[in-house]
Structure formats: structure tokens, C-alpha cells
Design a protein around this motif. Structure first.
Motif, PDB file in Angstrom:
ATOM      1  N   SER A 193     -11.107  30.663 -51.173  1.00  0.00           N
ATOM      2  CA  SER A 193     -11.554  29.310 -51.475  1.00  0.00           C
ATOM      3  C   SER A 193     -12.660  28.868 -50.523  1.00  0.00           C
ATOM      4  O   SER A 193     -12.937  29.514 -49.514  1.00  0.00           O
ATOM      5  CB  SER A 193     -10.369  28.350 -51.371  1.00  0.00           C
ATOM      6  OG  SER A 193      -9.903  28.308 -50.028  1.00  0.00           O
ATOM      7  N   ASP A 194     -13.240  27.733 -50.857  1.00  0.00           N
ATOM      8  CA  ASP A 194     -14.285  27.173 -50.000  1.00  0.00           C
ATOM      9  C   ASP A 194     -13.722  26.762 -48.646  1.00  0.00           C
ATOM     10  O   ASP A 194     -14.428  26.851 -47.620  1.00  0.00           O
ATOM     11  CB  ASP A 194     -14.929  25.964 -50.679  1.00  0.00           C
ATOM     12  CG  ASP A 194     -15.710  26.343 -51.926  1.00  0.00           C
ATOM     13  OD1 ASP A 194     -16.069  27.529 -52.052  1.00  0.00           O
ATOM     14  OD2 ASP A 194     -15.945  25.457 -52.775  1.00  0.00           O
ATOM     15  N   GLU A 195     -12.486  26.343 -48.638  1.00  0.00           N
ATOM     16  CA  GLU A 195     -11.865  25.976 -47.361  1.00  0.00           C
ATOM     17  C   GLU A 195     -11.736  27.184 -46.447  1.00  0.00           C
ATOM     18  O   GLU A 195     -12.019  27.110 -45.237  1.00  0.00           O
ATOM     19  CB  GLU A 195     -10.491  25.353 -47.621  1.00  0.00           C
ATOM     20  CG  GLU A 195      -9.791  24.915 -46.344  1.00  0.00           C
ATOM     21  CD  GLU A 195      -8.426  24.325 -46.625  1.00  0.00           C
ATOM     22  OE1 GLU A 195      -7.714  24.010 -45.659  1.00  0.00           O
ATOM     23  OE2 GLU A 195      -8.068  24.173 -47.822  1.00  0.00           O
ATOM     24  N   ILE A 196     -11.300  28.319 -47.024  1.00  0.00           N
ATOM     25  CA  ILE A 196     -11.210  29.552 -46.234  1.00  0.00           C
ATOM     26  C   ILE A 196     -12.598  29.998 -45.792  1.00  0.00           C
ATOM     27  O   ILE A 196     -12.781  30.508 -44.670  1.00  0.00           O
ATOM     28  CB  ILE A 196     -10.515  30.661 -47.047  1.00  0.00           C
ATOM     29  CG1 ILE A 196      -9.061  30.289 -47.330  1.00  0.00           C
ATOM     30  CG2 ILE A 196     -10.577  31.985 -46.312  1.00  0.00           C
ATOM     31  CD1 ILE A 196      -8.207  30.159 -46.085  1.00  0.00           C
ATOM     32  N   ALA A 197     -13.591  29.812 -46.640  1.00  0.00           N
ATOM     33  CA  ALA A 197     -14.958  30.195 -46.262  1.00  0.00           C
ATOM     34  C   ALA A 197     -15.415  29.418 -45.040  1.00  0.00           C
ATOM     35  O   ALA A 197     -16.067  29.973 -44.142  1.00  0.00           O
ATOM     36  CB  ALA A 197     -15.912  29.953 -47.434  1.00  0.00           C
ATOM     37  N   ARG A 198     -15.081  28.126 -44.959  1.00  0.00           N
ATOM     38  CA  ARG A 198     -15.440  27.333 -43.783  1.00  0.00           C
ATOM     39  C   ARG A 198     -14.699  27.838 -42.545  1.00  0.00           C
ATOM     40  O   ARG A 198     -15.264  27.887 -41.445  1.00  0.00           O
ATOM     41  CB  ARG A 198     -15.120  25.858 -44.038  1.00  0.00           C
ATOM     42  CG  ARG A 198     -16.121  25.175 -44.966  1.00  0.00           C
ATOM     43  CD  ARG A 198     -15.926  23.662 -44.967  1.00  0.00           C
ATOM     44  NE  ARG A 198     -14.637  23.291 -45.544  1.00  0.00           N
ATOM     45  CZ  ARG A 198     -14.450  23.047 -46.846  1.00  0.00           C
ATOM     46  NH1 ARG A 198     -15.459  23.150 -47.701  1.00  0.00           N
ATOM     47  NH2 ARG A 198     -13.264  22.704 -47.305  1.00  0.00           N
TER      48      ARG A 198
END
Length: 210
Positions: A94-99
Motif C-alpha cells: 500500500s501507499d502507507e507501506i511505501a511511505r
């Protein structure tokens, strides 16, 4: 424009997280030295930063070395080198994990950078001394570098070269020896070049006077 070469001492198939962190700190040593000595940075460390960033990215996304994200692999590699294509990665997070991945990569790189600055600041005197020696000699081998860090002086590490002995004359050529041994015919006094007899020629007959 210094260049450091690190040769492997033995074949290795596994590398620890501590070794990777130390390697990144060493790689960022040039960038850290610019900040400490000149208070300014240049483009000289661009390749070093690229290698360090790639190493930190592999530690987080491939080797599971992030304490925050744990032993996980992020992304699927699609490698087709036989088609001349580069390795690519398809995200499966997810985008959260990417951050979080970006934050971990930044943290690892910044820790290595700070470690390099701390080491160079602690050994600032050695940094100045070895830099001056490098300006004069251009190259320092591992043993010489370690001896300088141990406190030895430049004269102890780099003894003066012994002067070479005088050059010996070359032996005469065999043809020259033969010419020296051959007898020389001396001309008679008062005649330039000698008489005909001295030159090995028959003297011309004198004409009879009437």
C-alpha cells in the motif's frame, strides 16, 4: 577527486547488516569530509550517494533488515536480461507501506552519513595529515594508511629512496676492438695525408729531363 579501491580479502557469499552499514559509512566519507573541512558540498559524491541509496533500498526491500518493517520482501522482480531490459519491480504494498519504506531508507542512509561525520570529526588531525600526504604522493596503500593512522610519521612510512650507483660504461663493440688492434700507418712529415707508399699506392714515375 579521490578514488578508493577496496579489494576483497576472501570470497564471501553472505554479508551482515553491520558490514553493510560500515560499508555505507565508508562510501559517504568523501561527502562527510567536504562538509567538515570546507563547509560546502560538491557533485563529486553523486555516485557514492547512488550506491548507498541502492544498498539501503535492498536492505529494506530484499534482505528484511529493517527493524521497523521486519523480515519481509516488498515488490516482485520482473527480470528479463536476455531481452536487454533492466530489472523492474512491481509494488505489492500500500501507499502507507511505501511511505514507511522511504522513511526507513532515509533513516539508514542518514545514520551512515552521521557515522562517517562522527569518525572524521574524531580523527580530524589524521584527516588533515593524510590529505596533505595524498596531495604529494597521489596514492597510499593499505599498510601505509594503517601505519599513518597508528601515529607513524611520513618519513617512517615512506623512507627516502636510495640513490642509484654510477652508470658503468658499456663494453666496446667487437668491431671497435679490431680497429684498435690494427696497426696504423703514419704519414711522412711535411706531407698532408702521407706519400703514396704510405697510403699503399705505387708512386708515379718521374719524367726524365732532357
Amino acid at each position: 577527486m579521490g578514488y578508493t579501491i577496496s579489494l576483497p580479502q576472501e570470497d564471501k557469499f553472505l554479508t551482515t547488516r553491520a558490514e553493510l552499514n560500515d560499508t555505507m559509512s565508508m562510501t559517504l566519507g568523501g561527502r562527510a569530509a567536504e562538509e567538515i573541512v570546507f563547509g560546502e558540498i560538491t557533485t563529486g559524491a553523486s555516485n557514492d550517494i547512488e550506491k548507498v541509496t541502492q544498498t539501503a533500498k535492498q536492505m529494506v526491500m530484499r534482505f528484511g533488515m529493517s527493524e521497523k518493517l521486519g523480515p519481509r520482501v516488498f515488490g516482485h522482480d520482473h527480470a528479463q536480461p536476455f531481452l536487454g531490459r533492466e530489472f523492474s519491480s512491481e509494488p505489492d504494498y500500500s501507499d502507507e507501506i511505501a511511505r514507511e519504506i522511504d522513511d526507513e531508507i532515509r533513516r539508514i542512509v542518514e545514520n551512515a552519513h552521521q557515522s562517517a561525520k562522527d569518525i572524521l570529526t574524531e580523527h580530524r588531525e589524521s584527516l588533515e595529515k593524510i590529505s596533505q600526504i595524498l596531495v604529494k604522493r597521489e596514492t597510499i596503500e593499505k599498510e601505509e594508511f594503517e601505519a599513518l593512522l597508528a601515529g607513524k610519521t611520513e618519513d617512517d612510512v615512506f623512507p627516502p629512496e636510495e640513490p642509484s650507483g654510477p652508470e658503468l660504461p658499456l663494453p666496446p663493440h667487437p668491431a671497435d676492438r679490431e680497429r684498435e688492434k690494427a696497426p696504423r700507418t703514419l704519414p711522412r712529415p711535411g706531407l698532408a695525408g702521407g706519400t703514396a707508399e704510405a697510403r699503399g699506392l705505387d708512386a708515379p714515375e718521374k719524367p726524365e729531363l732532357a
